[in-house]
Design a protein around this motif. Structure first.
Motif, mmCIF file in Angstrom:
data_model
loop_
_atom_site.group_PDB
_atom_site.id
_atom_site.type_symbol
_atom_site.label_atom_id
_atom_site.label_comp_id
_atom_site.label_asym_id
_atom_site.label_seq_id
_atom_site.Cartn_x
_atom_site.Cartn_y
_atom_site.Cartn_z
ATOM 1 N N HIS A 1 1.535 11.224 -8.421
ATOM 2 C CA HIS A 1 2.633 10.518 -9.228
ATOM 3 C C HIS A 1 2.690 9.273 -8.573
ATOM 4 N N VAL A 2 1.985 8.820 -7.678
ATOM 5 C CA VAL A 2 2.270 7.440 -7.048
ATOM 6 C C VAL A 2 1.271 6.495 -8.299
ATOM 7 N N VAL B 1 0.857 -1.116 0.143
ATOM 8 C CA VAL B 1 0.018 -0.138 -0.025
ATOM 9 C C VAL B 1 0.893 1.358 -0.119
ATOM 10 N N ALA B 2 0.912 2.148 -0.974
ATOM 11 C CA ALA B 2 1.356 3.511 -1.010
ATOM 12 C C ALA B 2 0.759 4.385 0.189
ATOM 13 N N THR C 1 8.461 4.322 -9.766
ATOM 14 C CA THR C 1 8.967 3.211 -10.374
ATOM 15 C C THR C 1 10.442 3.430 -10.259
ATOM 16 N N SER C 2 11.261 2.559 -10.042
ATOM 17 C CA SER C 2 12.737 2.676 -9.795
ATOM 18 C C SER C 2 13.284 3.560 -10.935
ATOM 19 N N GLY C 3 14.088 4.602 -10.530
ATOM 20 C CA GLY C 3 14.775 5.308 -11.456
ATOM 21 C C GLY C 3 13.919 6.632 -11.850
ATOM 22 N N LEU D 1 2.362 3.587 -10.549
ATOM 23 C CA LEU D 1 1.844 2.202 -10.097
ATOM 24 C C LEU D 1 0.517 1.758 -9.875
ATOM 25 N N ASP D 2 -0.372 2.619 -10.559
ATOM 26 C CA ASP D 2 -1.879 2.112 -10.865
ATOM 27 C C ASP D 2 -1.646 0.901 -11.205
ATOM 28 N N GLY D 3 -2.441 -0.092 -10.705
ATOM 29 C CA GLY D 3 -2.558 -1.476 -11.169
ATOM 30 C C GLY D 3 -1.623 -2.392 -10.819
#
Ligand code: AMP
Ligand code: MG
Length: 335
Positions: free
Chosen positions: A153-154, A26-27, A142-144, A158-160
């Motif tokens: 932004h999240v 969970v974010a 996302t890494s990077g 990262l949606d999905g």
């Protein structure tokens, strides 16, 4: 997977805690940046965090606690300086690297014999931890990519891919926590962040700064903080970090064809190229707060090169400089 949108109220906190206790990812908002949280003692949940972010598995995670009483479960041989720092700076944006116990899932520490621990000050983060378990949580990007300072932004990254996101406000600090290792002598600043080196020296007069803060690690070098060796915070567009006065920066950038600038607000009205300001040059705190949102917008310029005005390397400015030099792949222009 459907990512649940949770409000940052009692219902949302309860749902987030239930998902996390059951091994979900969970974010959550914190005062630094949004974190992608999982139970720090649940190996399978932690592996899902690495997978969702595309994070290299040799880059360890920070464990977040809500009470000092949780520290001895995670860390051992805790020196007095840890308690002195906790008293002064917790809850807040300071992470301590200490010798670890077996309670911490191996993949949290990426095979190291240490664990990084912090107590966030954000009330929603604290309540979620109190209602669940100690949470391992890297930045929820996302890494990077630049770290997320807004719930949007999240979702962009990262949606999905994650179970839920708690929709809090914009992060107040805007850069990640300061990371200090107390597992070495003398204590070592591994990553500058929301607590400055100057503040730390009030408690740790013998603090040393790790080389990797301002310099590119040699290829294949063993770095004290594995996160420092990766490409980070980077827009797709080629970026250059520019050191100099406001006058010098304006002069230099206005003579460059087909570029854009990430500037201080004091300079914006005198730039003739497309530009975005990330706060007043006189306020490192403001630059920190706006930095990642500005880097996320940098590609919208659609130009070949972006010139970024570098902040002073003092106070929180050192953290901003440290992120920008990585965003610029260590390409620095000194005027
Ligand atoms: P992030 O959570 O994405 O801000 O990244 C966490 C940062 O803390 C990375 O730079 C890691 O390398 C660093 N870190 C986490 N655990 C440790 C540890 N045990 N020793 C040294 N650095 C650590
Ligand atoms: Mg990160």
């Amino acid at each position: 997977m459907q990512t649940e949108r949770l409000s940052a109220d009692a219902d949302g906190i309860r749902r987030a805690a239930a998902l996390l206790t059951a091994g979900g990812i969970v974010a959550i908002p914190t005062e630094t940046v949004y974190g992608l949280a999982a139970d720090a003692t649940n190996e399978a949940a932690i592996l899902r965090v690495f997978a969702a972010k595309g994070r290299p598995q040799d880059n360890p995670l920070i464990v977040h606690i809500a009470d000092l009483a949780d520290l001895p479960r995670l860390a051992k041989e805790i020196p007095d300086t840890a308690y002195a720092l906790a008293k002064r700076f917790w809850p807040g944006p300071l992470t301590l690297v200490l010798k670890r116990t077996d309670a911490v899932a191996d993949c949290v520490s990426a095979g190291l014999d240490t664990v990084a621990v912090r107590m966030p000050s954000h009330p929603v983060a604290r309540e979620i931890i109190r209602a669940s378990v100690p949470l391992a949580a890297p930045s929820a990007n996302t890494s990077g990519a630049p770290s997320p300072t807004e719930a949007g932004h999240v979702l962009h990254d990262l949606d999905g891919k994650i179970d839920a996101v708690v929709l809090g406000d914009r992060c107040t600090v805007g850069v990640e926590s300061t990371v200090v290792s107390l597992a070495v002598t003398p204590p070592r600043l591994l990553r500058p962040g929301g607590i400055s080196a100057e503040q730390l020296r009030e408690v740790l007069p013998d603090l040393v700064l790790d080389q990797a803060i301002l310099h590119q690690p040699e290829p294949h070098a063993r770095v004290a903080s594995p996160g420092m060796k990766y490409q980070h915070y980077a827009p797709q567009t080629k970026c250059f970090l520019v050191e100099g006065t406001g006058e010098q920066f304006i002069d230099y950038v206005n003579r460059k064809p087909a570029c854009a600038a990430l500037c201080f607000s004091e300079e914006a009205s005198r730039l003739t190229v497309p530009h975005l300001d990330y706060g007043r040059g006189s306020s490192a705190e403001e630059l920190a707060q706006n930095l990642f949102a500005a880097l996320r917008r940098a590609d919208d310029f659609g130009v070949a090169e972006i010139y970024i005005h570098a902040p002073q390397k003092t106070g929180v400015g050192l953290a901003v400089y440290n992120r920008l030099i990585r965003a610029a792949a260590f390409q620095v222009i000194s005027l």
